[in-house]
Design an enzyme around this catalytic site. Structure first.
Site, mmCIF file in Angstrom:
data_model
loop_
_atom_site.group_PDB
_atom_site.id
_atom_site.type_symbol
_atom_site.label_atom_id
_atom_site.label_comp_id
_atom_site.label_asym_id
_atom_site.label_seq_id
_atom_site.Cartn_x
_atom_site.Cartn_y
_atom_site.Cartn_z
ATOM 1 N N GLY A 95 0.827 -1.176 0.090
ATOM 2 C CA GLY A 95 -0.008 0.227 0.046
ATOM 3 C C GLY A 95 0.921 1.125 -0.016
ATOM 4 O O GLY A 95 2.045 1.362 -0.438
ATOM 5 N N ASP A 143 -8.495 -0.692 0.913
ATOM 6 C CA ASP A 143 -8.993 0.532 1.450
ATOM 7 C C ASP A 143 -9.174 1.309 0.229
ATOM 8 O O ASP A 143 -9.632 2.489 0.195
ATOM 9 C CB ASP A 143 -8.030 1.090 2.438
ATOM 10 C CG ASP A 143 -8.096 0.815 3.817
ATOM 11 O OD1 ASP A 143 -9.186 -0.087 4.159
ATOM 12 O OD2 ASP A 143 -7.369 1.119 4.577
ATOM 13 N N MET A 162 -13.330 -1.953 7.984
ATOM 14 C CA MET A 162 -12.107 -1.283 7.991
ATOM 15 C C MET A 162 -12.120 0.132 7.105
ATOM 16 O O MET A 162 -13.050 0.251 6.131
ATOM 17 C CB MET A 162 -10.924 -2.212 7.216
ATOM 18 C CG MET A 162 -10.700 -3.333 8.235
ATOM 19 S SD MET A 162 -9.286 -4.103 7.630
ATOM 20 C CE MET A 162 -9.111 -5.354 9.211
#
Length: 363
Positions: free
Chosen positions: A117, A142, A184
């Site tokens: 990420g 995400d 999340m």
């Protein structure tokens, strides 16, 4: 023979194995490349002896359908901020990047593919500036990297959250309850927003839009008549009230981050304190969103990322990250990849459409 090293860092994510397989399969077509995997992020380089596995045909066959990563992963091997246990039991973070660069040069890898990420790609940028022939592959459930339109793992996480939400709707209706589902989303509310629209939530709370608990109570009251009704709420772990902070606890030893989670229970208490009379129950999905087999879209996207990453290495186009833009697989510089996060814009059509569906954000 030329050598390429693949590693996975940060949180696990559906689709990681598909990237690994994509790199390995594409590399085998060139005949003169050997592909290796590094165990647990950069720890495989730091450890003595080194922990590498050769990614042969038998090692990568069929792994694209499996969740997790066959290379394992960790968020405790950041070479720029590496956790070192001290004699007194405390943890000191030190810069071991020069040591890592020296070891990689000794091992004579022709290319490094770092799958991770935003934090992992910032590491890629530092290593690239120090002369490491590195290529990034974006990974995060995400979906918070702005240089790519989509990251693999996100679609699977949304599907898991939506499936869970659907089940919670029926139990909320049966018992006339308010049910809060926590998903999340540390800084970006994409999972919460997408699953709220897909599932038909009454309330969606995300980090980008602080909420007013009194407005939430009023919204809930509209759903009840003579004590009967139900409300389903989706809340991202990083959501926060207008007059409060993110719910978090101290991270584990060796971790750079605080540990988010608990907003579902905090919100439940806030609602009760603000006068909500309905019964409230909380469900925290947690790492369920990270696990399991990736959906078809994520398998395809991750596989294409793997193929593209190897082709960038083949062309010696280092210092770049693979990206999905305008329905095409392309690449961007690591500088552009790490310039800014991809956060939900409260003025975007997606948010406005959600409000048009009468989904409340508590603002």
């Amino acid at each position: 023979m030329k050598k390429i090293l693949i590693l996975t860092g940060g949180g696990d994510c559906p689709g990681l194995n598909a990237v690994i397989r994509g790199v390995a399969k594409r590399a085998r077509k060139e005949k003169d490349w050997e592909v290796f995997g590094c165990i647990e992020g950069f720890n495989g380089v730091y450890n003595t002896p080194h922990e590498f596995i050769r990614l042969t045909r038998s090692k990568t066959a069929g792994i694209h359908v499996k969740g997790g990563t066959i290379l394992r992963t960790t968020n405790k091997s950041n070479p720029i901020n590496f956790p070192v246990l001290q004699p007194d039991g405390t943890t000191k973070f030190v810069d071991r990047s020069d040591e890592l660069v020296a070891r990689l040069k000794e091992l004579k890898f022709d290319a490094i593919i770092n799958i991770g990420g935003d934090g992992s790609q910032r590491i890629s940028k530092v290593l690239c500036d120090k002369g490491v022939p590195i290529i990034g592959v974006p990974k995060t459930i995400d979906n918070d990297l702005s240089a790519t339109d989509m990251t693999f793992g996100f679609s699977t996480a949304v599907q898991i959250a939506t499936d869970s939400f659907d089940k919670l709707v029926t139990t909320a209706e049966s018992h006339n309850r308010v049910i809060i589902m926590e998903v999340m989303g540390r800084d970006a509310g994409w999972i919460a927003l997408h699953s709220a629209i897909a599932g038909g939530a009454e309330i969606c709370l995300i980090p980008e839009i602080p909420y007013d608990v009194k407005k939430l109570v009023k919204r809930i009251e509209l759903r009840y008549k003579k004590g009967r009704g139900f409300v389903n709420i989706v809340v991202a772990e990083g959501a926060k009230p207008k007059a409060g902070t993110v719910t978090a606890t101290k991270g584990e030893m060796g971790s750079e981050h605080v540990r988010l989670g608990g907003i579902a229970f905090q919100l439940s208490k806030e609602l009760k304190d603000a006068g909500c009379k309905a019964e409230i129950r909380e469900t925290v999905l947690g790492h369920v969103q990270r696990g399991g087999s990736p959906v078809a879209f994520d398998r395809i996207l991750a596989t294409l990322f793997g193929v593209k990453a190897f082709e960038l290495a083949l062309e010696k186009k280092f210092g770049r990250m693979v990206a999905f833009r305008n329905n095409e697989i392309t690449s961007v510089t690591l500088e552009e990849a790490t310039k800014k996060p991809n956060l939900v814009n409260k003025n975007s059509y997606l948010v406005q459409a959600a409000k048009g569906l009468n989904i409340s954000f508590g603002d």
